[in-house]
Design a protein around this motif. Structure first.
Motif, short mmCIF file in Angstrom:
data_model
loop_
_atom_site.label_atom_id
_atom_site.label_comp_id
_atom_site.label_asym_id
_atom_site.label_seq_id
_atom_site.Cartn_x
_atom_site.Cartn_y
_atom_site.Cartn_z
N THR A 6 31.35 16.99 -21.71
CA THR A 6 30.48 15.82 -21.75
C THR A 6 30.89 14.79 -20.71
OG1 THR A 6 30.03 16.14 -24.12
CG2 THR A 6 29.63 13.94 -23.21
N VAL A 7 32.19 14.50 -20.63
CA VAL A 7 32.68 13.55 -19.62
C VAL A 7 32.29 14.01 -18.22
CG1 VAL A 7 34.75 12.61 -18.54
CG2 VAL A 7 34.57 12.65 -21.02
N ASP A 8 32.52 15.27 -17.93
CA ASP A 8 32.24 15.80 -16.60
C ASP A 8 30.74 15.79 -16.29
OD1 ASP A 8 32.97 17.18 -14.13
OD2 ASP A 8 32.05 18.95 -15.04
N THR A 9 29.93 16.26 -17.23
CA THR A 9 28.49 16.40 -17.00
C THR A 9 27.77 15.06 -16.93
OG1 THR A 9 28.49 18.56 -18.10
CG2 THR A 9 26.36 17.45 -17.86
N VAL A 10 28.10 14.18 -17.89
CA VAL A 10 27.33 12.95 -18.05
C VAL A 10 27.88 11.80 -17.20
CG1 VAL A 10 26.53 11.22 -19.71
CG2 VAL A 10 26.67 13.64 -20.37
N PHE A 11 29.22 11.64 -17.21
CA PHE A 11 29.80 10.44 -16.63
C PHE A 11 30.41 10.63 -15.23
CE2 PHE A 11 29.99 9.93 -21.25
CZ PHE A 11 29.26 8.76 -21.40
N VAL A 12 30.83 11.85 -14.91
CA VAL A 12 31.47 12.07 -13.62
C VAL A 12 30.48 12.63 -12.60
CG1 VAL A 12 33.29 13.30 -12.40
CG2 VAL A 12 33.74 12.38 -14.68
N LEU A 37 21.70 -1.47 -19.25
CA LEU A 37 20.25 -1.51 -19.12
C LEU A 37 19.78 -0.56 -18.03
CD1 LEU A 37 19.28 -5.30 -19.45
CD2 LEU A 37 18.69 -3.44 -21.00
N GLY A 38 18.77 0.20 -18.34
CA GLY A 38 18.19 1.14 -17.39
C GLY A 38 18.69 2.56 -17.55
N GLN A 39 19.85 2.74 -18.19
CA GLN A 39 20.42 4.08 -18.31
C GLN A 39 19.55 4.98 -19.20
OE1 GLN A 39 24.58 4.13 -19.31
NE2 GLN A 39 25.15 2.74 -17.65
N ARG A 51 24.62 5.91 -13.59
CA ARG A 51 24.73 5.25 -12.28
C ARG A 51 24.01 3.90 -12.29
NH1 ARG A 51 22.28 9.94 -8.66
NH2 ARG A 51 20.76 9.72 -10.37
N ARG A 52 23.13 3.71 -13.24
CA ARG A 52 22.39 2.46 -13.35
C ARG A 52 23.20 1.45 -14.20
NH1 ARG A 52 15.98 3.95 -14.32
NH2 ARG A 52 15.81 5.57 -12.68
N ASN A 53 23.44 0.29 -13.66
CA ASN A 53 24.19 -0.74 -14.38
C ASN A 53 25.40 -0.17 -15.10
OD1 ASN A 53 22.51 -3.00 -13.73
ND2 ASN A 53 21.01 -2.27 -15.24
N PRO A 54 26.32 0.46 -14.39
CA PRO A 54 27.47 1.10 -15.06
C PRO A 54 28.32 0.09 -15.82
CG PRO A 54 27.81 0.96 -12.68
CD PRO A 54 26.38 0.57 -12.92
N THR A 55 28.75 0.49 -17.01
CA THR A 55 29.61 -0.35 -17.85
C THR A 55 31.07 0.02 -17.60
OG1 THR A 55 29.55 1.22 -19.69
CG2 THR A 55 27.80 -0.43 -19.59
N THR A 103 11.81 5.21 -25.36
CA THR A 103 13.20 4.83 -25.13
C THR A 103 13.42 3.38 -25.58
OG1 THR A 103 12.66 4.20 -22.84
CG2 THR A 103 13.54 6.42 -23.20
N VAL A 104 14.63 3.12 -26.10
CA VAL A 104 14.98 1.81 -26.61
C VAL A 104 16.34 1.41 -26.04
CG1 VAL A 104 15.38 0.39 -28.67
CG2 VAL A 104 13.75 2.29 -28.77
N GLU A 105 16.44 0.17 -25.56
CA GLU A 105 17.69 -0.34 -25.03
C GLU A 105 17.97 -1.73 -25.58
OE1 GLU A 105 17.93 1.80 -20.65
OE2 GLU A 105 17.01 -0.19 -20.78
N GLY A 106 19.25 -2.14 -25.54
CA GLY A 106 19.65 -3.47 -25.96
C GLY A 106 20.03 -4.30 -24.74
N GLU A 107 19.61 -5.56 -24.74
CA GLU A 107 19.84 -6.42 -23.59
C GLU A 107 21.32 -6.56 -23.26
OE1 GLU A 107 18.44 -10.86 -22.09
OE2 GLU A 107 18.81 -10.52 -24.22
N ASN A 108 22.17 -6.64 -24.28
CA ASN A 108 23.60 -6.90 -24.08
C ASN A 108 24.47 -5.67 -24.33
OD1 ASN A 108 22.90 -9.62 -23.62
ND2 ASN A 108 22.98 -10.06 -25.83
N ASP A 109 23.89 -4.50 -24.17
CA ASP A 109 24.63 -3.26 -24.44
C ASP A 109 25.76 -3.09 -23.43
OD1 ASP A 109 25.48 -0.65 -24.97
OD2 ASP A 109 23.46 0.04 -25.43
N ASP A 110 27.01 -3.03 -23.93
CA ASP A 110 28.16 -2.85 -23.03
C ASP A 110 28.68 -1.43 -23.04
OD1 ASP A 110 29.16 -2.87 -25.58
OD2 ASP A 110 30.77 -4.30 -25.20
N ILE A 111 27.95 -0.52 -23.68
CA ILE A 111 28.30 0.91 -23.68
C ILE A 111 27.35 1.67 -22.76
CG2 ILE A 111 28.61 2.97 -25.07
CD1 ILE A 111 30.66 0.84 -25.67
#
Length: 425
Positions: free
Chosen positions: A310-316, A355-357, A212-216, A344-352
């Motif tokens: 996975t789709v149902d639990t994580v993304f829906v 940020l924040g997820q 839900r945070r910064n959804p791609t 935790t590690v994140e990438g600034e330009n992650d499009d998958i």
């Protein structure tokens, strides 16, 4: 029948593919005078491009035979130390001196999202000098007979727990992308049960903890379509004569088409450049293209039950951050995690994974002591750069090594390691 039609089409193109390969060999033979002309190289380049875009790419090998430990080159042997129908646990055994103090045991949980575990070859290679590395080598679902049963998200979590038991106490776990959710769930279950084999540290990298945070675009598509759409449109039966004939799967070729469509212009330009490199006899750049796409184009099928759950639990439903995720009827409660340090590690330009997820894991694990939390955001990298590439090796790996060596139960120190919580304020 669509999967069967795909297989028939692949077989029908086989004669043309063989002819193209023969033409490539003919026009790259040094005894052929046309080989040394732009015209001959153009024919060879056209033939190779056709053959490579129509072939089925087999599972790549890790091919890691050497590493450097204590500034000395040592041999590396790949061994299977644990095996189940849908996964093998590989250990990269290093020939280190017998009396040397052991390095931390590291379990790298590779994504089960289309590509093989070899996509993390660079991750393994970068960690080998610092840890006793193990990695999950997920099996292509089309190669697992129906007689072996099903495999869903609950089974995935069980596999992680079993692997941590097999590796023993004071193990460190690293989840790259998709497995961040089941790894966090597995650790929460182990803490709830008082399991003595709970890992010392948990590193989550570019994972969809809270989409839900910064959804791609990937997140929005799943939420918009819903799980029923995916069940109706991407789930197929494995065709004859593969070992999993009749099993419901999410085919690898559909996943690959989805991956490529996200950055289609880049792939078209890359193949155009590859053609020009061949015509100009630029062997080095052409070989880099081959190496990348040999890995990128090699995909595996997923079991339908794992993919849909996975789709149902994580993304829906966003079940984990909402406190609604369960494992075989038992609630997953990350607040029960108390003894595991979290990085935790994140990438600034992650499009998958936006940020924040991944950072959201800290908000869920509220009972981990404050000095055992750390977060790092790597500037100027996308999703792939979170676990591979030059910035990963120079910026992220030292932080991971610092973290796991500081919080290992055998090497734990009293002060918090000097980690940067984010590269930019």
């Amino acid at each position: 029948m669509f999967y069967q039609f795909y297989e028939l089409n692949h077989a029908a193109v086989q004669p043309a593919r063989l002819y193209a390969d023969a033409m490539r060999m003919f026009y790259t033979n040094p005894l052929n005078p046309f080989t040394h002309t732009s015209w001959g190289r153009s024919i060879a380049a056209t033939a190779e491009l056709f053959e490579r875009t129509t072939r089925r790419y087999s599972k790549p090998q890790f091919g890691l035979t050497k590493t450097v430990v204590d500034w000395k080159s040592v041999d590396v042997t790949e061994k299977t130390v644990w095996s189940r129908p849908f996964c093998n646990l590989l250990r990269f055994e290093r020939a280190v001196p017998g009396g040397r103090r052991p390095d931390p045991k590291l379990l790298i949980v590779a994504p089960m999202s289309g590509h093989y575990a070899t996509l993390l070859r660079g991750t393994v290679e970068a960690m080998l000098p610092h840890a006793d590395v193990h990695i999950t080598d997920w099996v292509d679902a089309r190669m697992v007979p129906l007689s072996e049963g099903s495999f869903d998200l609950d089974d995935y979590i069980d596999y992680i727990v079993d692997m941590l038991h097999a590796l023993g106490p004071d193990t460190h776990v690293m989840a790259v992308c998709q497995p961040s959710v089941p790894v966090l769930a597995a650790v929460a279950l182990m803490e709830t049960r008082g399991d003595p084999f709970v890992p010392s540290t948990m590193t989550l990298m570019g994972g969809p903890i809270d989409t839900r945070r910064n959804p791609t675009a990937v997140n929005l598509l799943a939420e918009e379509k819903g799980v029923d759409w995916f069940r109706d449109n991407v789930i197929m039966h494995a065709p004859w004569p593969v070992p999993a004939f009749g099993r419901e799967v999410y085919p690898g070729f559909l996943q690959l088409s989805g991956f490529m469509s996200m950055n289609l212009d880049r792939h078209i330009i890359a193949h155009k450049d590859f053609f020009m490199h061949l015509v100009k006899n630029d062997g080095d750049n052409a070989e880099k293209h081959r190496d990348f796409y040999d890995e990128y184009m090699a995909v595996m099928d997923l079991t339908a039950e794992f993919y849909l759950q996975t789709v149902d639990t994580v993304f829906v439903r966003h079940a984990l951050p909402k406190g609604e995720m369960t494992h075989r009827g038992v609630a997953i409660d990350p607040s029960n995690i108390r003894n595991v340090a979290l990085f935790t590690v994140e990438g600034e330009n992650d499009d998958i994974s936006g940020l924040g997820q991944t950072q959201a894991a800290h908000d869920l694990c509220v009972n981990i002591p404050a000095d055992r939390h750390a977060h790092y955001m790597q500037p100027a990298v996308g999703h792939y750069g979170v676990f591979n590439g030059s910035r990963f090796r120079s910026e992220i790996v030292p932080r991971i090594v610092d973290f796991i060596t500081s919080y290992g139960r055998q090497t734990r120190v009293a002060v918090k390691p000097k980690l940067v919580r984010t590269a930019r304020k």
